[in-house]
Design a protein around this motif. Structure first.
Motif, PDB file in Angstrom:
ATOM      1  N   ALA A  23      10.202   6.363  -5.654  1.00  0.00           N
ATOM      2  CA  ALA A  23      10.551   5.057  -5.094  1.00  0.00           C
ATOM      3  C   ALA A  23       9.826   4.809  -3.766  1.00  0.00           C
ATOM      4  N   ILE A  24       9.794   5.807  -2.916  1.00  0.00           N
ATOM      5  CA  ILE A  24       9.100   5.662  -1.627  1.00  0.00           C
ATOM      6  C   ILE A  24       7.605   5.468  -1.851  1.00  0.00           C
ATOM      7  N   ALA A  25       7.028   6.251  -2.755  1.00  0.00           N
ATOM      8  CA  ALA A  25       5.598   6.117  -3.047  1.00  0.00           C
ATOM      9  C   ALA A  25       5.289   4.741  -3.630  1.00  0.00           C
ATOM     10  N   ALA A  26       6.176   4.225  -4.463  1.00  0.00           N
ATOM     11  CA  ALA A  26       5.975   2.892  -5.040  1.00  0.00           C
ATOM     12  C   ALA A  26       5.988   1.835  -3.946  1.00  0.00           C
ATOM     13  N   ALA A  27       6.912   1.958  -3.006  1.00  0.00           N
ATOM     14  CA  ALA A  27       6.994   0.994  -1.903  1.00  0.00           C
ATOM     15  C   ALA A  27       5.754   1.071  -1.012  1.00  0.00           C
ATOM     16  N   VAL A  28       5.301   2.283  -0.723  1.00  0.00           N
ATOM     17  CA  VAL A  28       4.099   2.449   0.101  1.00  0.00           C
ATOM     18  C   VAL A  28       2.880   1.904  -0.635  1.00  0.00           C
ATOM     19  N   ALA A  29       2.764   2.223  -1.928  1.00  0.00           N
ATOM     20  CA  ALA A  29       1.631   1.727  -2.722  1.00  0.00           C
ATOM     21  C   ALA A  29       1.647   0.202  -2.769  1.00  0.00           C
ATOM     22  N   LEU A  30       2.826  -0.381  -2.920  1.00  0.00           N
ATOM     23  CA  LEU A  30       2.921  -1.842  -2.947  1.00  0.00           C
ATOM     24  C   LEU A  30       2.462  -2.436  -1.613  1.00  0.00           C
ATOM     25  N   ALA A  31       2.937  -1.877  -0.514  1.00  0.00           N
ATOM     26  CA  ALA A  31       2.534  -2.394   0.806  1.00  0.00           C
ATOM     27  C   ALA A  31       1.020  -2.286   0.995  1.00  0.00           C
ATOM     28  N   LEU A  32       0.451  -1.154   0.607  1.00  0.00           N
ATOM     29  CA  LEU A  32      -0.996  -0.974   0.764  1.00  0.00           C
ATOM     30  C   LEU A  32      -1.780  -1.869  -0.191  1.00  0.00           C
ATOM     31  N   ASN A  33      -1.286  -2.032  -1.415  1.00  0.00           N
ATOM     32  CA  ASN A  33      -1.970  -2.923  -2.363  1.00  0.00           C
ATOM     33  C   ASN A  33      -1.926  -4.380  -1.894  1.00  0.00           C
ATOM     34  N   LEU A  34      -0.804  -4.794  -1.342  1.00  0.00           N
ATOM     35  CA  LEU A  34      -0.725  -6.159  -0.813  1.00  0.00           C
ATOM     36  C   LEU A  34      -1.624  -6.317   0.416  1.00  0.00           C
ATOM     37  N   ALA A  35      -1.741  -5.257   1.208  1.00  0.00           N
ATOM     38  CA  ALA A  35      -2.676  -5.296   2.345  1.00  0.00           C
ATOM     39  C   ALA A  35      -4.115  -5.411   1.838  1.00  0.00           C
ATOM     40  N   THR A  67       4.402  -0.043 -13.110  1.00  0.00           N
ATOM     41  CA  THR A  67       3.770   1.193 -13.582  1.00  0.00           C
ATOM     42  C   THR A  67       4.432   2.426 -12.965  1.00  0.00           C
ATOM     43  N   MET A  68       4.795   2.330 -11.698  1.00  0.00           N
ATOM     44  CA  MET A  68       5.460   3.476 -11.066  1.00  0.00           C
ATOM     45  C   MET A  68       6.845   3.704 -11.687  1.00  0.00           C
ATOM     46  N   ALA A  69       7.560   2.636 -11.979  1.00  0.00           N
ATOM     47  CA  ALA A  69       8.899   2.763 -12.563  1.00  0.00           C
ATOM     48  C   ALA A  69       8.833   3.314 -13.988  1.00  0.00           C
ATOM     49  N   VAL A  70       7.955   2.758 -14.798  1.00  0.00           N
ATOM     50  CA  VAL A  70       7.844   3.215 -16.189  1.00  0.00           C
ATOM     51  C   VAL A  70       7.329   4.652 -16.230  1.00  0.00           C
ATOM     52  N   GLY A  71       6.300   4.939 -15.439  1.00  0.00           N
ATOM     53  CA  GLY A  71       5.787   6.313 -15.382  1.00  0.00           C
ATOM     54  C   GLY A  71       6.826   7.294 -14.889  1.00  0.00           C
ATOM     55  N   GLY A  72       7.583   6.904 -13.870  1.00  0.00           N
ATOM     56  CA  GLY A  72       8.641   7.766 -13.354  1.00  0.00           C
ATOM     57  C   GLY A  72       9.731   8.006 -14.379  1.00  0.00           C
TER      58      GLY A  72
END
Length: 137
Positions: A23-35, A67-72
């Motif tokens: 969950a934390i990695a998904a949130a970080v990835a989302l923030a970086l992808n939006l950046a 993808t992070m949720a389904v993969g997880g």
């Protein structure tokens, strides 16, 4: 004479997959992808690709978190009967994310969009790898 007992060590399954890390990695990835999306937009990316739907912050959010949720979830289900699942899933996701990165340049209408999408592939692949790989004890 004092006797102390050490707390029970977590089971192999518990030690290998931490949903909070995913969950934390998904949130970080989302923030970086939006950046990356914002930087690409400022750099002139058209976000036009060879599909009927263009790239938007909504699509980036859905794709990153989905993808992070389904993969997880798949990894979590697999680890119940196969304790090596997180290791294989971490490496498999990293390889898939990096191997699919060149498609960003093929599908993109312009080079700036290609670089923006490619960076998102790298971000998601690394986030997945560090979220799912078993932690060192």
């Amino acid at each position: 004479m004092t006797t102390t007992t050490a707390p029970a060590a977590p089971t192999t399954r518990d030690a290998q997959l931490k949903p909070a890390r995913v969950a934390i990695a998904a949130a970080v990835a989302l923030a970086l992808n939006l950046a990356a999306y914002g930087i690409g937009t400022l750099a002139g990316a058209s976000w036009t690709v060879s599909s009927p739907v263009g790239i938007s912050w909504v699509g980036i959010t859905a794709t990153t978190l989905g993808t992070m949720a389904v993969g997880g979830l798949i990894t979590w289900l697999l680890v119940r009967s196969w304790t090596k699942a997180p290791t294989w899933a971490a490496w498999g996701g990293l390889i898939f994310g990096l191997a699919s990165m060149p498609m960003s340049f093929i599908a993109a209408a312009d080079l700036t969009t290609g670089f923006g999408l490619a960076s998102m592939h790298v971000i998601a692949a690394l986030a997945w790898f560090f979220a799912v790989r078993p932690a060192k004890a």
